[in-house]
Design an enzyme around this catalytic site. Sequence first.
Site, PDB file in Angstrom:
ATOM      1  N   TYR A  31      -8.707  -0.284   3.125  1.00 18.01           N
ATOM      2  CA  TYR A  31      -9.237  -1.508   3.720  1.00 18.01           C
ATOM      3  C   TYR A  31      -9.086  -2.673   2.767  1.00 18.01           C
ATOM      4  CZ  TYR A  31     -13.550  -1.627   0.942  1.00 18.01           C
ATOM      5  OH  TYR A  31     -14.454  -1.736  -0.088  1.00 18.01           O
ATOM      6  N   LYS A 153      -7.751   0.780  -2.639  1.00 23.27           N
ATOM      7  CA  LYS A 153      -8.984   0.304  -2.004  1.00 23.27           C
ATOM      8  C   LYS A 153      -9.175   1.170  -0.762  1.00 23.27           C
ATOM      9  CE  LYS A 153     -11.181  -4.147  -1.124  1.00 23.27           C
ATOM     10  NZ  LYS A 153     -12.441  -3.882  -1.768  1.00 23.27           N
ATOM     11  N   GLU A 186     -15.989  -1.481 -14.008  1.00 25.91           N
ATOM     12  CA  GLU A 186     -16.292  -2.545 -13.047  1.00 25.91           C
ATOM     13  C   GLU A 186     -17.624  -2.233 -12.393  1.00 25.91           C
ATOM     14  OE1 GLU A 186     -13.380  -2.474  -9.848  1.00 25.91           O
ATOM     15  OE2 GLU A 186     -13.297  -0.294  -9.885  1.00 25.91           O
ATOM     16  N   LEU A 210     -10.337  -1.598  -9.992  1.00 27.21           N
ATOM     17  CA  LEU A 210      -9.527  -2.301  -8.992  1.00 27.21           C
ATOM     18  C   LEU A 210      -8.972  -3.582  -9.619  1.00 27.21           C
ATOM     19  CD1 LEU A 210      -8.729  -2.243  -5.894  1.00 27.21           C
ATOM     20  CD2 LEU A 210     -10.504  -3.967  -5.616  1.00 27.21           C
TER      21      LEU A 210
HETATM   22  N1  PLP Z   1     -13.889  -3.889  -7.689  1.00 32.65           N
HETATM   23  C1  PLP Z   1     -14.209  -3.243  -6.548  1.00 32.65           C
HETATM   24  C2  PLP Z   1     -14.563  -1.779  -6.608  1.00 32.65           C
HETATM   25  C3  PLP Z   1     -14.221  -3.913  -5.312  1.00 32.65           C
HETATM   26  O1  PLP Z   1     -14.527  -3.268  -4.179  1.00 32.65           O
HETATM   27  C4  PLP Z   1     -13.899  -5.309  -5.304  1.00 32.65           C
HETATM   28  C5  PLP Z   1     -13.887  -6.084  -4.063  1.00 32.65           C
HETATM   29  O2  PLP Z   1     -14.131  -5.658  -3.021  1.00 32.65           O
HETATM   30  C6  PLP Z   1     -13.579  -5.946  -6.517  1.00 32.65           C
HETATM   31  C7  PLP Z   1     -13.575  -5.196  -7.683  1.00 32.65           C
HETATM   32  C8  PLP Z   1     -13.210  -7.407  -6.540  1.00 32.65           C
HETATM   33  O3  PLP Z   1     -11.971  -7.626  -5.942  1.00 32.65           O
HETATM   34  P1  PLP Z   1     -11.540  -9.026  -5.300  1.00 32.65           P
HETATM   35  O4  PLP Z   1     -11.712 -10.059  -6.369  1.00 32.65           O
HETATM   36  O5  PLP Z   1     -10.114  -8.812  -4.957  1.00 32.65           O
HETATM   37  O6  PLP Z   1     -12.426  -9.280  -4.137  1.00 32.65           O
END
Ligand code: PLP
Length: 295
Positions: A31, A153, A186, A210
């Site tokens: 997703y 993701k 994270e 991520l």
């Molecule tokens: N890390 C995780 C596990 C996430 O699910 C998300 C965003 O949904 C992020 C980091 C941040 O990603 P982005 O800046 O692309 O929204």
Amino acid sequence: MWIYLNSKFVKDEDAVISVFDHGFLYGDGVYETLRSYGPHIFMQDQHLSRLFRSAEAIGLTIPISMKSLADILQEAMIRNEVGTDQRDAYLRITVSRGAGDIGLDPALCSSPTVVVMAKPLVPPASHLYETGVKLIVASTKRNLPSALSPQIKSTNFLNNIQAKREAIVAGAFDSILLNWEQHLTECTISNVFLVLNGTLRTPALECGLLDGITRMIVIQLARELDIHTDEGRYTVDDLFKADECFLTNTSMEIMPVTSVDRRAVGDGKPGPLTLKLREQFPAMRGRYGNRLHTR
Ligand code: PLP
């Protein structure tokens, strides 16, 4: 609410999928969440590319082109009256393996399920940006990349949900997860940054996290502002020694962190570099919006 489900828009009460969907049975899917600023979808191409990369990593062929998905996002905003000057949109694309007999073989599912939702974006309460948020360090470790890469993701979010449950029990805003070597990775839905010895630092992708799109923009913004940046391996001790800490994601942008495990970060207030980046972010994001073409 109008929902796109497998080639057509239906009302939410009709947006139902099979109990045999492998997304439901096994968390077998991918997703993306996106947002708009008014009618501009932020970093749309990067989000769509990441969706296709995630799908490729699990051997899932998305049955729609990137261009068609972009058109569907626009139609979803129009039908749901979001992505307007008054109302920013929260958008979610989910693609699961689809319905098939019970069993792990992806070949059991002949047709992926594609869902697109658009609703009003609800950002975190504004006072949190002034006070900063509290984190805990989760006892749940981030998935080992060689077991299930955090770069995918996926709709299998239990790793993050376990850490979120810990944060809820502790009365914290969120948890930060460590990896197999006790390095910071994270938070459950965001990337983490710290300011230590005048350098803006964020865990390197090899730590198992991520590749956040906001993370990438913030690193770029910092470089443009001549702020020294480093992507590396950091520990909880570095976090305790840090002068500042903040989180990034698409819907939250830049959120200051003022305590970790009940210990104040820096002087316990959002720091000057965090505030500077927050202040500069709107100009940066203006460069990265995809304008709606259909109105
Ligand atoms: N890390 C995780 C596990 C996430 O699910 C998300 C965003 O949904 C992020 C980091 C941040 O990603 P982005 O800046 O692309 O929204």
